[in-house]
Design an enzyme around this catalytic site. Sequence first.
Site, PDB file in Angstrom:
ATOM      1  N   THR A  92     -94.937 -51.029  37.047  1.00  0.00           N
ATOM      2  CA  THR A  92     -96.348 -51.728  37.443  1.00  0.00           C
ATOM      3  C   THR A  92     -96.981 -51.674  38.913  1.00  0.00           C
ATOM      4  O   THR A  92     -97.976 -51.328  39.206  1.00  0.00           O
ATOM      5  CB  THR A  92     -97.191 -52.772  36.027  1.00  0.00           C
ATOM      6  OG1 THR A  92     -97.002 -52.342  35.247  1.00  0.00           O
ATOM      7  CG2 THR A  92     -98.351 -52.594  36.325  1.00  0.00           C
ATOM      8  N   SER A 103     -90.192 -49.598  33.597  1.00  0.00           N
ATOM      9  CA  SER A 103     -88.345 -50.651  32.978  1.00  0.00           C
ATOM     10  C   SER A 103     -88.967 -50.289  32.345  1.00  0.00           C
ATOM     11  O   SER A 103     -87.940 -51.421  31.478  1.00  0.00           O
ATOM     12  CB  SER A 103     -88.995 -51.863  33.381  1.00  0.00           C
ATOM     13  OG  SER A 103     -89.995 -52.620  33.267  1.00  0.00           O
ATOM     14  N   THR A 112     -92.490 -55.090  34.997  1.00  0.00           N
ATOM     15  CA  THR A 112     -92.115 -56.550  34.292  1.00  0.00           C
ATOM     16  C   THR A 112     -91.434 -56.421  33.081  1.00  0.00           C
ATOM     17  O   THR A 112     -90.995 -56.943  32.175  1.00  0.00           O
ATOM     18  CB  THR A 112     -93.464 -57.364  34.174  1.00  0.00           C
ATOM     19  OG1 THR A 112     -94.302 -56.072  33.347  1.00  0.00           O
ATOM     20  CG2 THR A 112     -94.295 -57.666  35.665  1.00  0.00           C
ATOM     21  N   ASP A 113     -91.670 -55.532  32.166  1.00  0.00           N
ATOM     22  CA  ASP A 113     -90.951 -54.994  30.714  1.00  0.00           C
ATOM     23  C   ASP A 113     -89.610 -55.271  30.309  1.00  0.00           C
ATOM     24  O   ASP A 113     -89.125 -56.186  29.956  1.00  0.00           O
ATOM     25  CB  ASP A 113     -91.530 -53.493  29.891  1.00  0.00           C
ATOM     26  CG  ASP A 113     -92.632 -53.730  29.684  1.00  0.00           C
ATOM     27  OD1 ASP A 113     -93.899 -54.388  29.936  1.00  0.00           O
ATOM     28  OD2 ASP A 113     -93.322 -52.300  29.410  1.00  0.00           O
TER      29      ASP A 113
HETATM   30  N1  ASP Z   1     -94.092 -51.003  31.742  1.00  0.00           N
HETATM   31  C1  ASP Z   1     -94.425 -51.350  33.557  1.00  0.00           C
HETATM   32  C2  ASP Z   1     -92.876 -51.537  33.772  1.00  0.00           C
HETATM   33  O1  ASP Z   1     -92.094 -52.892  33.547  1.00  0.00           O
HETATM   34  C3  ASP Z   1     -95.354 -53.173  33.177  1.00  0.00           C
HETATM   35  C4  ASP Z   1     -95.151 -53.926  34.265  1.00  0.00           C
HETATM   36  O2  ASP Z   1     -94.523 -53.423  34.922  1.00  0.00           O
HETATM   37  O3  ASP Z   1     -95.965 -54.146  34.336  1.00  0.00           O
HETATM   38  O4  ASP Z   1     -92.569 -50.754  34.673  1.00  0.00           O
END
Ligand code: ASP
Length: 316
Positions: free
Chosen positions: A14, A63, A96-97
């Site tokens: 993200t 991610s 973050t995932d």
């Molecule tokens: N779906 C995103 C990822 O993990 C979520 C994020 O980065 O906050 O790449």
Amino acid sequence: MSAGKIVVLGTGGTIAGTALQPGAGLGYRAAQLSVQALLAAVPGLEQAARGPLAMEQLAQVDSKDMDWAVWRALAQRCTQLLVNSQVRAIVITHGTDTLEETAWFLHSVLAARKPVVLTCAMRPATALAPDGPQNLRDALAVAASAGVQGVLVVAAGSVHGAQAVSKVHPYRIDAFSSGDDGPLGWVEEGVLRWRHNRPLALVNPAPAAIKKIVDAGAAPRVEIVLSHAGADGRIVDALVADGTQGIVVAATGNGTLHRALHAALERAQRAGVAVRVATRCSLGQLLVQADDPFPSTPGLSPVKARIALQLQLLGA
Ligand code: ASP
């Protein structure tokens, strides 16, 4: 300050996400902007890094779709950079995932006697108030700080270690927690403040053999199953029939298992499948008992126990 550059490796997430609707915090696409573009949006970059910077786009993924191929490439590149005397630290931008999984994987495989700092964002780069630039600047400040070693996660002003950190919130900016352990420290106006006012030794003394990981190509197949009310174990039988090599069971409480699942896991073990027990509780850690039916993984969440078992099955 030691000589050399900080290398920023972009992997997507993200932090590199963009939304069609200006200012939107949801409905965006992760992994759109280059690592160069991310760094260009950070004011006071050189000041935070306290030296030269280099950047590389190692991957460009959301991610949630993280996989062994990206981990393998990351491990290989980090290993090269860590032994390069021209490099003093690595910063990795990541979604973050699965950030906690990548952090634990890297901690498990790297002899990181330099800082390896992962950072991220909960809001896309096109949000009204994106958190990525601040997180990136904080990560650079940590990477540039004296006495830092090992794999760390920097998000929302807190510094976490690879073992304890996990994503605990699906939306808010302060989405990471180290549970009972608490953060290792904080970044305040570009200054790292350790919780106990001294740097912690976070280097893995016995990292997995990187050559085994690189040579392996594919990861051993390890699946995670959950013990819950009404579990019947049929999923375990299906996984065994499908050729899984390992199963991590996210158990209730202190490693307790639904009796039907327990029976299925015994069948799996008899069939040669490696079984490990982790707790599905988010705080505390498993207390091992002499009569535990399966080996457990105290201190590791189910997703991190899965990585540990994969590395073990690889003999790494
Ligand atoms: N779906 C995103 C990822 O993990 C979520 C994020 O980065 O906050 O790449």
